[in-house]
Motif scaffolding. Structure first.
Motif, PDB file in Angstrom:
ATOM      1  N   TYR A  47       0.833  -1.201   0.000  1.00  0.00           N
ATOM      2  CA  TYR A  47       0.000   0.000   0.000  1.00  0.00           C
ATOM      3  C   TYR A  47       0.869   1.253   0.000  1.00  0.00           C
ATOM      4  O   TYR A  47       0.855   2.045   0.939  1.00  0.00           O
ATOM      5  N   PHE A  48       1.605   1.458  -1.098  1.00  0.00           N
ATOM      6  CA  PHE A  48       2.594   2.523  -1.119  1.00  0.00           C
ATOM      7  C   PHE A  48       1.980   3.912  -1.308  1.00  0.00           C
ATOM      8  O   PHE A  48       2.470   4.879  -0.750  1.00  0.00           O
ATOM      9  N   SER A  49       0.947   4.020  -2.138  1.00  0.00           N
ATOM     10  CA  SER A  49       0.318   5.321  -2.404  1.00  0.00           C
ATOM     11  C   SER A  49       1.366   6.389  -2.698  1.00  0.00           C
ATOM     12  O   SER A  49       1.338   7.499  -2.150  1.00  0.00           O
ATOM     13  N   ALA A  50       2.323   6.037  -3.547  1.00  0.00           N
ATOM     14  CA  ALA A  50       3.461   6.919  -3.831  1.00  0.00           C
ATOM     15  C   ALA A  50       4.064   6.533  -5.171  1.00  0.00           C
ATOM     16  O   ALA A  50       3.782   5.453  -5.702  1.00  0.00           O
ATOM     17  N   PRO A  51       4.914   7.384  -5.751  1.00  0.00           N
ATOM     18  CA  PRO A  51       5.581   7.053  -7.022  1.00  0.00           C
ATOM     19  C   PRO A  51       6.688   6.022  -6.831  1.00  0.00           C
ATOM     20  O   PRO A  51       7.138   5.764  -5.709  1.00  0.00           O
ATOM     21  N   VAL A  52       7.147   5.464  -7.948  1.00  0.00           N
ATOM     22  CA  VAL A  52       8.345   4.637  -7.963  1.00  0.00           C
ATOM     23  C   VAL A  52       9.549   5.570  -7.980  1.00  0.00           C
ATOM     24  O   VAL A  52       9.634   6.446  -8.837  1.00  0.00           O
ATOM     25  N   PRO A  53      10.488   5.435  -7.055  1.00  0.00           N
ATOM     26  CA  PRO A  53      11.624   6.361  -7.008  1.00  0.00           C
ATOM     27  C   PRO A  53      12.521   6.257  -8.241  1.00  0.00           C
ATOM     28  O   PRO A  53      12.748   5.161  -8.759  1.00  0.00           O
ATOM     29  N   GLU A  54      13.044   7.377  -8.676  1.00  0.00           N
ATOM     30  CA  GLU A  54      13.945   7.385  -9.826  1.00  0.00           C
ATOM     31  C   GLU A  54      15.242   6.643  -9.544  1.00  0.00           C
ATOM     32  O   GLU A  54      15.873   6.104 -10.457  1.00  0.00           O
ATOM     33  N   PHE A  55      15.652   6.581  -8.285  1.00  0.00           N
ATOM     34  CA  PHE A  55      16.938   5.953  -7.984  1.00  0.00           C
ATOM     35  C   PHE A  55      16.930   4.447  -8.243  1.00  0.00           C
ATOM     36  O   PHE A  55      17.979   3.826  -8.246  1.00  0.00           O
ATOM     37  N   PHE A  56      15.759   3.852  -8.487  1.00  0.00           N
ATOM     38  CA  PHE A  56      15.732   2.444  -8.877  1.00  0.00           C
ATOM     39  C   PHE A  56      16.530   2.214 -10.160  1.00  0.00           C
ATOM     40  O   PHE A  56      17.061   1.129 -10.384  1.00  0.00           O
ATOM     41  N   ALA A  57      16.623   3.246 -11.008  1.00  0.00           N
ATOM     42  CA  ALA A  57      17.384   3.132 -12.252  1.00  0.00           C
ATOM     43  C   ALA A  57      18.889   3.108 -11.995  1.00  0.00           C
ATOM     44  O   ALA A  57      19.666   2.783 -12.905  1.00  0.00           O
ATOM     45  N   ASP A  58      19.311   3.417 -10.770  1.00  0.00           N
ATOM     46  CA  ASP A  58      20.741   3.431 -10.440  1.00  0.00           C
ATOM     47  C   ASP A  58      21.248   2.080  -9.956  1.00  0.00           C
ATOM     48  O   ASP A  58      22.448   1.927  -9.735  1.00  0.00           O
ATOM     49  N   PHE A  59      20.349   1.118  -9.775  1.00  0.00           N
ATOM     50  CA  PHE A  59      20.779  -0.215  -9.364  1.00  0.00           C
ATOM     51  C   PHE A  59      21.394  -0.919 -10.579  1.00  0.00           C
ATOM     52  O   PHE A  59      20.685  -1.408 -11.458  1.00  0.00           O
ATOM     53  N   LYS A  60      22.705  -0.993 -10.617  1.00  0.00           N
ATOM     54  CA  LYS A  60      23.427  -1.452 -11.802  1.00  0.00           C
ATOM     55  C   LYS A  60      23.213  -2.934 -12.095  1.00  0.00           C
ATOM     56  O   LYS A  60      23.444  -3.387 -13.216  1.00  0.00           O
ATOM     57  N   ASN A  61      22.781  -3.716 -11.092  1.00  0.00           N
ATOM     58  CA  ASN A  61      22.586  -5.154 -11.276  1.00  0.00           C
ATOM     59  C   ASN A  61      21.115  -5.549 -11.329  1.00  0.00           C
ATOM     60  O   ASN A  61      20.795  -6.741 -11.243  1.00  0.00           O
ATOM     61  N   LEU A  62      20.227  -4.576 -11.457  1.00  0.00           N
ATOM     62  CA  LEU A  62      18.798  -4.854 -11.400  1.00  0.00           C
ATOM     63  C   LEU A  62      18.359  -5.767 -12.548  1.00  0.00           C
ATOM     64  O   LEU A  62      18.535  -5.442 -13.721  1.00  0.00           O
ATOM     65  N   THR A  63      17.800  -6.934 -12.208  1.00  0.00           N
ATOM     66  CA  THR A  63      17.287  -7.865 -13.221  1.00  0.00           C
ATOM     67  C   THR A  63      15.777  -7.998 -13.171  1.00  0.00           C
ATOM     68  O   THR A  63      15.156  -8.335 -14.180  1.00  0.00           O
ATOM     69  N   SER A  64      15.161  -7.757 -11.997  1.00  0.00           N
ATOM     70  CA  SER A  64      13.720  -7.944 -11.876  1.00  0.00           C
ATOM     71  C   SER A  64      13.128  -6.912 -10.932  1.00  0.00           C
ATOM     72  O   SER A  64      13.618  -6.733  -9.810  1.00  0.00           O
ATOM     73  N   LEU A  65      12.065  -6.235 -11.392  1.00  0.00           N
ATOM     74  CA  LEU A  65      11.317  -5.290 -10.577  1.00  0.00           C
ATOM     75  C   LEU A  65       9.838  -5.626 -10.694  1.00  0.00           C
ATOM     76  O   LEU A  65       9.255  -5.504 -11.772  1.00  0.00           O
ATOM     77  N   GLU A  66       9.243  -6.079  -9.590  1.00  0.00           N
ATOM     78  CA  GLU A  66       7.829  -6.453  -9.564  1.00  0.00           C
ATOM     79  C   GLU A  66       7.150  -5.696  -8.433  1.00  0.00           C
ATOM     80  O   GLU A  66       7.492  -5.870  -7.269  1.00  0.00           O
ATOM     81  N   VAL A  67       6.191  -4.860  -8.782  1.00  0.00           N
ATOM     82  CA  VAL A  67       5.449  -4.070  -7.795  1.00  0.00           C
ATOM     83  C   VAL A  67       3.976  -3.991  -8.186  1.00  0.00           C
ATOM     84  O   VAL A  67       3.349  -2.942  -8.067  1.00  0.00           O
ATOM     85  N   PHE A  68       3.419  -5.114  -8.632  1.00  0.00           N
ATOM     86  CA  PHE A  68       2.025  -5.057  -9.074  1.00  0.00           C
ATOM     87  C   PHE A  68       1.077  -4.902  -7.873  1.00  0.00           C
ATOM     88  O   PHE A  68       1.357  -5.336  -6.758  1.00  0.00           O
ATOM     89  N   GLY A  69      -0.046  -4.222  -8.139  1.00  0.00           N
ATOM     90  CA  GLY A  69      -1.099  -4.081  -7.140  1.00  0.00           C
ATOM     91  C   GLY A  69      -0.668  -3.399  -5.863  1.00  0.00           C
ATOM     92  O   GLY A  69      -1.125  -3.773  -4.778  1.00  0.00           O
ATOM     93  N   SER A  70       0.173  -2.381  -5.960  1.00  0.00           N
ATOM     94  CA  SER A  70       0.715  -1.744  -4.756  1.00  0.00           C
ATOM     95  C   SER A  70       0.353  -0.273  -4.630  1.00  0.00           C
ATOM     96  O   SER A  70       1.033   0.483  -3.939  1.00  0.00           O
ATOM     97  N   GLU A  71      -0.705   0.147  -5.331  1.00  0.00           N
ATOM     98  CA  GLU A  71      -1.223   1.514  -5.234  1.00  0.00           C
ATOM     99  C   GLU A  71      -0.161   2.567  -5.545  1.00  0.00           C
ATOM    100  O   GLU A  71      -0.054   3.599  -4.875  1.00  0.00           O
TER     101      GLU A  71
END
Length: 377
Positions: free
Chosen positions: A232-256
Motif C-alpha cells: 500500500y505505497f500510495s506513492a511514485p516509484v523512485p527514480e533511484f531504482f534506475a541506479d541499481f546497476k545489477n537490477l534484473t527484476s522489478l515487480e510491484v504489481f497491485g501496490s497503489e
C-alpha cells in the motif's frame, strides 16, 4: 530458483563424502525421522532413511568429513513433530536447512531453538504452514546468507522487522512474502539499508507495507531482484531504482503506485522482468529502447501508461511477454515488433491502437495474441 542457489552450491562443493557419517549424527537424524509425522507414500527422502546405510548417503543429507552440514526436506509431506525438543537442533554443524513446502497445519509456531544452529547460512521455511510470531532466535543466526520465511501465516511484532534483521549483515537474499510487517517506508527501508549492505534479493510481497519508498533504500547497491507486490505505497516509484546497476527484476504489481514512472528504469541494461500491473494511477510512457536490451517480460496491464509504442521496441530481441491490457496507448503497432522472434505472449487489448496488424509470421513461439477493443484495420 534464486532462493535455492546457496543450497545447491553447498551440495556441489561437498557432494563427495570422504568420511562416514558420525554415529551420533546418524542417531540424531533417525530420531528426527521417528518424531516427524509424514506421509510415507509421498515421501522420497525420509522414507528411505534407515540404520543399514551411512547417513551421508541418504537423500536430502549433505556431509563434510562425516558431519551433517545440509538437510533438505523440501516437499516431504511433513505434517507435525517439530518443536523445541527436536533432535534437529542438536545438529550443530548444519549450514543449510530446508523444510519448505510441508504442512504444519498452521498449528505450529517456528520453534524458538533455531539459534542453536549457529552455523546456518541458508534457512528455508517457506510454504510450510507455520503460524504466529517469528521468534527472536532467527535474528541470532548471524551467518545467514539466505532467509526464506515466505507464504506462511507469520507476523512481526516482538521482534519487529528492524530487530529481526539488524544482526544479519551477511544476508544476500531475504524472502518474507506474506509476513505481516505493517511498517511505513521510513521504517522498513531504513532498517534494510542500515542492516543488510550485501542484499541482492528483496522479496516483501503482501507484507502490509506503506510508502513512500524511502531514499535510504538506494544504499543497497547490490540489489538485483526487487519484489514488492501487493502493498500500500500510495506513492511514485523512485527514480533511484534506475541506479541499481545489477537490477534484473522489478515487480510491484497491485501496490497503489501513482505519479509518473521513471523512463530510465526501462533502459537499465540488466533488466529482464518488469511488472507494474494493476496500479491504476501509475502513469508513464515507453522510452527509446537501446540495442540488445535484456528485457524479457514487460507487464503494464491495468495502469495509466499512454503514448505510442516506439519502433525501437524491436531492439528487445529476447522479449517474450508484452502485456499492455487496458492502458491508454494510441497509434500504430510498429512493424519492428514482427522481428521479436522470442515473443510468446502479446496482449495489447483495450487500448486505442489503430492501423494495420504487423505480420507476425517470424514469431514462431507466439502462443497468445489478444488485440481486441482497439481500432485496428
Amino acid at each position: 530458483m534464486a532462493i535455492y542457489s546457496l543450497f545447491l552450491m553447498t551440495i556441489s562443493v561437498f557432494g563427495v563424502v570422504s568420511s562416514p557419517c558420525f554415529r551420533n549424527e546418524q542417531s540424531l537424524l533417525l530420531q528426527l525421522k521417528n518424531n516427524l509425522t509424514f506421509n510415507s507414500t509421498m515421501s522420497t527422502k525420509l522414507v528411505k532413511w534407515n540404520q543399514s546405510a551411512d547417513c551421508c548417503s541418504w537423500e536430502g543429507v549433505t556431509c563434510n568429513e562425516g558431519r551433517v552440514i545440509g538437510l533438505d526436506l523440501t516437499n516431504e509431506s511433513i505434517s507435525g513433530g517439530l518443536d523445541n525438543s527436536s533432535s534437529l537442533f542438536s545438529l550443530q554443524h548444519l549450514e543449510s536447512l530446508s523444510l519448505a513446502y510441508n504442512d504444519f497445519n498452521y498449528s505450529h509456531e517456528i520453534p524458538s531453538e533455531f539459534d542453536k544452529l549457529a552455523n546456518l547460512s541458508y534457512l528455508n521455511l517457506s510454504s510450510a504452514c507455520f503460524t504466529g510470531q517469528i521468534p527472536i532466535a532467527i535474528s541470532r543466526l548471524t551467518r545467514l546468507v539466505t532467509l526464506d520465511l515466505s507464504f506462511n501465516d507469520l507476523h512481526l511484532e516482538n521482534p519487529n522487522f528492524k530487530v529481526l534483521i539488524q544482526n544479519l549483515s551477511e544476508l544476500m537474499e531475504l524472502h518474507l512474502d506474506g509476513v505481516l510487517i505493517s511498517a511505513p517506508g521510513n521504517e522498513w527501508c531504513r532498517a534494510l539499508s542500515s542492516s543488510l549492505p550485501n542484499l541482492r534479493v528483496l522479496s516483501l510481497s503482501s507484507c502490509n507495507l506503506s510508502g513512500p519508498i524511502d531514499s535510504s533504500l538506494r544504499n543497497l547497491h547490490s540489489l538485483s531482484i526487487i519484489c514488492l507486490n501487493d502493498n500500500y505505497f500510495s506513492a511514485p516509484v523512485p527514480e533511484f531504482f534506475a541506479d541499481f546497476k545489477n537490477l534484473t527484476s522489478l515487480e510491484v504489481f497491485g501496490s497503489e503506485l501513482n505519479g509518473k514512472f521513471p523512463e530510465k528504469i526501462f533502459q537499465v541494461p540488466t533488466l529482464q522482468t518488469l511488472d507494474l500491473s494493476y496500479n491504476d494511477d501509475l502513469q508513464g510512457s515507453l522510452p527509446e529502447f537501446p540495442l540488445n536490451g535484456s528485457l524479457q517480460t514487460m507487464v503494464l496491464r491495468g495502469t495509466s501508461f499512454s503514448g505510442t509504442l516506439p519502433s525501437s521496441i524491436g531492439n528487445l530481441k529476447i522479449l517474450s511477454k508484452i502485456d499492455l491490457w487496458r492502458c491508454n496507448f494510441v497509434g500504430s503497432i510498429p512493424d519492428s515488433m514482427a522481428s521479436l522472434t522470442q515473443l510468446k505472449y502479446l496482449d495489447i487489448s483495450y487500448n486505442k491502437f489503430s492501423g494495420s496488424i504487423p505480420n507476425f509470421s517470424m514469431c514462431k513461439n507466439l502462443t497468445t495474441v489478444r488485440l481486441c477493443n482497439n481500432y485496428l484495420s
